[in-house]
Scaffold this motif. Structure first.
Motif, mmCIF file in Angstrom:
data_model
loop_
_atom_site.group_PDB
_atom_site.id
_atom_site.type_symbol
_atom_site.label_atom_id
_atom_site.label_comp_id
_atom_site.label_asym_id
_atom_site.label_seq_id
_atom_site.Cartn_x
_atom_site.Cartn_y
_atom_site.Cartn_z
ATOM 1 N N ASN A 181 -18.569 94.397 -2.505
ATOM 2 C CA ASN A 181 -19.352 94.091 -1.238
ATOM 3 C C ASN A 181 -18.997 95.120 0.017
ATOM 4 N N PRO A 182 -19.772 94.859 0.952
ATOM 5 C CA PRO A 182 -19.609 95.964 2.031
ATOM 6 C C PRO A 182 -18.281 96.158 2.633
ATOM 7 N N GLY A 183 -17.671 94.888 2.793
ATOM 8 C CA GLY A 183 -16.343 94.849 3.267
ATOM 9 C C GLY A 183 -15.186 95.761 2.554
ATOM 10 N N MET A 184 -15.563 96.010 1.270
ATOM 11 C CA MET A 184 -14.584 96.606 0.446
ATOM 12 C C MET A 184 -14.279 98.117 1.057
ATOM 13 N N ASP A 185 -15.407 98.679 1.668
ATOM 14 C CA ASP A 185 -15.458 99.932 2.072
ATOM 15 C C ASP A 185 -14.417 100.097 3.252
ATOM 16 N N LEU A 186 -13.706 98.801 3.896
ATOM 17 C CA LEU A 186 -12.777 98.823 4.875
ATOM 18 C C LEU A 186 -11.362 98.662 4.403
ATOM 19 N N SER A 187 -11.258 98.637 3.160
ATOM 20 C CA SER A 187 -10.237 97.759 2.528
ATOM 21 C C SER A 187 -8.927 98.903 2.585
ATOM 22 N N LEU A 188 -8.875 100.062 2.179
ATOM 23 C CA LEU A 188 -7.951 100.945 2.226
ATOM 24 C C LEU A 188 -7.759 101.517 3.523
ATOM 25 N N MET A 189 -8.627 101.535 4.481
ATOM 26 C CA MET A 189 -8.495 101.977 5.760
ATOM 27 C C MET A 189 -7.644 100.767 6.822
ATOM 28 N N SER A 190 -7.960 99.645 6.105
ATOM 29 C CA SER A 190 -7.183 98.550 6.650
ATOM 30 C C SER A 190 -5.672 98.531 6.712
ATOM 31 N N ARG A 191 -5.183 99.288 5.822
ATOM 32 C CA ARG A 191 -3.592 99.768 5.542
ATOM 33 C C ARG A 191 -3.207 100.360 6.927
ATOM 34 N N ASP A 192 -3.844 101.359 7.292
ATOM 35 C CA ASP A 192 -3.393 102.219 8.698
ATOM 36 C C ASP A 192 -3.715 101.443 9.776
ATOM 37 N N VAL A 193 -4.862 100.524 9.819
ATOM 38 C CA VAL A 193 -4.999 99.481 10.862
ATOM 39 C C VAL A 193 -3.840 98.257 10.917
ATOM 40 N N ILE A 194 -3.315 98.198 9.995
ATOM 41 C CA ILE A 194 -2.122 97.140 9.946
ATOM 42 C C ILE A 194 -1.069 97.850 10.275
ATOM 43 N N ALA A 195 -0.675 99.065 9.907
ATOM 44 C CA ALA A 195 0.330 99.793 10.235
ATOM 45 C C ALA A 195 0.466 99.988 11.974
ATOM 46 N N MET A 196 -0.841 100.274 12.453
ATOM 47 C CA MET A 196 -0.793 100.350 13.921
ATOM 48 C C MET A 196 -0.779 99.112 14.682
ATOM 49 N N SER A 197 -1.273 98.181 14.128
ATOM 50 C CA SER A 197 -1.290 96.803 14.648
ATOM 51 C C SER A 197 0.322 96.357 14.584
ATOM 52 N N ALA A 198 1.132 96.513 13.518
ATOM 53 C CA ALA A 198 2.661 96.138 13.785
ATOM 54 C C ALA A 198 3.189 96.997 14.792
ATOM 55 N N ALA A 199 3.027 98.202 14.846
ATOM 56 C CA ALA A 199 3.452 99.081 15.915
ATOM 57 C C ALA A 199 3.361 98.713 17.224
ATOM 58 N N VAL A 200 2.083 98.139 17.578
ATOM 59 C CA VAL A 200 1.729 97.297 18.866
ATOM 60 C C VAL A 200 2.544 96.602 18.955
#
Length: 608
Positions: A119-138
């Protein structure tokens, strides 16, 4: 110590001297600059504890009590993360009981490939890893904390939390699992129904019922995909309490382990004499230990990217050759679906983590001179947690497998190697998980059938166009093109072709699921088609050869002809707009290649 594993470790250390030294200098500076709430202005500090009760405010003002950050991936749509709802209260109480404070520092997003697959949301999956990293840093950026607890379990969430934690490598950090759901419908039966649906032999109702019986309660999925690979690797790196990875949610033992993890997070801070920051725990030997355990259990191929990114976050440079050489030195010791019929609960019953640690340690396959959140060395990880009269204790784990069809020994392994092949040739470099294949190796030479989008394959399969020996090529699926979605939905139709007696394989610059199974798949092809890789010049009917024994991935077309060909072009805009994907254009443009971790977080460092 196994000489080949030692050699790989030594070369990682050697090639990473400059980057590791820079990392250690960075976290030492951070240690000196904080975490000291006393360094904050009165207004800053007052903001930081304004919502605390009077007792916690007094403790935080004293500067002598530890403040533990809680960073959580809780949401109640995803079964693996739903148990985290009650963890903050459990942690805060346990920390208060030992005279310290815990604050919920922030949440990180958690998406599930099992929901978004195809599904379309799958295209965000791998990039979500880096978003999670940045969210944890915040979450950790307020400089209020003496240690941290990371609550995450699945797919990109744990790698993202590791990346974020390592950016605050001066903080002691404890990872806290939630555990797998109890066993449901056997994975083999689930796979059978999926293939039957792909062939049109059962309908959607039968398929949904089978899936619902498999994924049926809170906890991680019970197959050995990326989620459970995460837990196993993190424990092997010494960031979990011993034996805590695969205890089911909602049990007294699970709660006792969460409380114990909270208390442990208070014991490692710079306020005492047992300072153990995560940046010192995650060193080259710990990383190699994680890789060995992943290979010994036939774990998720996603970690051929995630662990490279995690290593880079700790100042280490790891590549696929390291994976390959470690795989050659590491026997396959488990059969957990998709590498067998057992699930993760069966693995635990057969001896679990305690037995795996013991078997690998006794045979010189793990570095024992490492730091963990529980002290020096891994011997304590050969013990397993139990409740005795309501109190948590650790007892010696089993010394041999209780089910030799699930957990083997180094003396009599399921396979002599870890079942991960690195392939190279004119098509580029890729990885293939061979541990789940029907034969130990894959050698196929067949004409290509080329698709520019994974969804085109369904129509060709239903039309019977794939009823022959073939190498299916699915391209423009890489990180820079569309974010590198998993292509697990291709497994059922390709599995059907295999069962019909055809020799089939997949070549793609995308990913397969952490639960990749019996279909030979040369994945993560780099350079990707969008970045000018030769995979963009493959045409229908071209002969492709894959040979895991020789490590070859070749397009059997004369170089002179290839020079005359123009690379294919495709409209990928449909994968870049909608479902929030348009907001990730900047991140896609900075993602490194698969062998560099498909990561956007180190661009400035690399340029410097």
């Amino acid at each position: 110590m196994n000489s080949q594993i030692q050699d790989v470790t030594d070369r990682i250390i050697e090639r990473s001297q400059a980057t590791r030294a820079a990392y250690l200098q960075k976290i030492e500076r951070a240690r000196k600059d904080g975490p000291h709430r006393g360094a904050l202005s009165c207004g800053n500090l007052a903001h930081g504890f304004a919502a605390c009760n009077s007792a916690d405010k007094a403790d935080l003002r004293s500067m002598t009590k530890a403040n533990v950050a809680i960073v959580s991936s809780y949401n109640d749509m995803l079964s693996a993360h739903q148990p985290y709802e009650g963890y903050p209260a459990i942690i805060k109480q346990a920390v208060n009981e030992v005279g310290s404070v815990a604050q919920f520092a922030g949440g990180v997003p958690a998406m599930c490939d099992g929901v978004t697959q195809g599904n379309p949301g799958m295209d965000l999956s791998l990039m979500s890893r880096d978003v999670i990293a940045m969210s944890a840093a915040v979450a950790l950026s307020h400089n209020m904390f003496d240690s941290a607890m990371m609550l995450g379990i699945c797919d990109k969430i744990v790698p993202g939390l590791l990346l974020g934690s390592l950016s605050f490598g001066h903080l002691p950090t404890v990872f806290v699992p939630a555990g797998p759901m109890p066993s449901g419908l056997p994975n083999k039966e689930k796979a059978r129904v999926r293939q039957a649906y792909a062939e049109g032999k059962v309908g959607r109702e039968e398929l949904l019922e089978a899936e619902s019986q498999s994924y049926h309660s809170a906890g991680t999925c019970t197959f050995y995909g990326t989620a459970n690979s995460n837990q196993l690797v993190v424990e092997m790196m010494g960031l979990h309490l011993p034996g805590s990875s695969f205890v089911n949610p909602g049990t007294p033992l699970r709660d006792a382990l969460t409380k114990a993890a909270a208390v442990q997070a208070t014991r490692l801070t710079d306020l005492g004499d047992n300072y153990t920051p995560i940046g010192h725990v995650v060193d080259a030997k710990a990383i190699v230990n994680g890789l060995v355990a992943l290979l010994a259990t036939g774990g998720s191929t996603n970690h051929t990217m995630h662990l490279i990114a995690v290593a880079r976050a700790a100042g280490y440079i790891v590549n696929w050759d390291d994976f390959s050489d470690l795989s050659n030195a590491t026997p396959l010791l488990t059969r957990i679906y998709p590498n067998g019929h057992a699930d993760i609960n069966h693995f635990t019953a057969a001896g679990g983590m305690a037995l795996l640690f013991k078997e690998l340690l006794d045979n010189g396959l793990l570095h024992n001179d490492v730091k963990t959140i529980c002290g020096d060395g891994l011997d304590q990880y050969t013990k397993e947690p139990v409740l005795v009269d309501g109190e948590l204790e650790w007892r010696d784990g089993p010394t041999e497998s209780l089910d030799k069809e699930v957990v083997a020994s180094v003396a009599v392994p399921f396979k002599p190697d870890g079942g991960l092949s690195v392939l190279s040739g004119n098509l580029g470099r890729s990885v293939m998980k061979t541990s789940a294949l029907r034969e130990p190796h894959c050698h196929i030479k067949a004409p290509a059938v080329v698709f520019e989008d994974q969804f085109e394959l369904d129509a060709a399969f239903k039309a019977g166009d794939l009823d022959r020996d073939c190498v299916v090529v699915v391209r423009f699926q890489g990180p820079a093109a569309i974010g590198m979605p998993e292509l697990h939905r291709l497994t059922p139709p390709l599995g059907v072709l295999q069962d019909r007696g055809y020799k089939v394989a997949l070549v793609t610059d995308g990913r397969m699921s952490g639960a990749s199974g019996k279909v030979p798949a040369a994945i993560h092809v780099t350079p990707e088609a969008y970045k000018g890789g030769l995979i963009a010049k493959v045409q229908d009917g071209d002969m492709i050869e894959i040979n895991t024994q020789t490590g070859e991935l070749k397009l059997l077309v004369e170089a002179s002809e290839l020079d005359q060909r123009q690379p294919a072009k495709t409209d990928i805009a449909m994968h870049q707009i909608g479902m929030g994907r348009e907001m990730f254009g900047g991140m896609r443009s900075t993602l490194t290649g698969a062998e560099e971790g498909a990561c956007s977080l180190f661009v400035e460092q690399e340029q410097a």
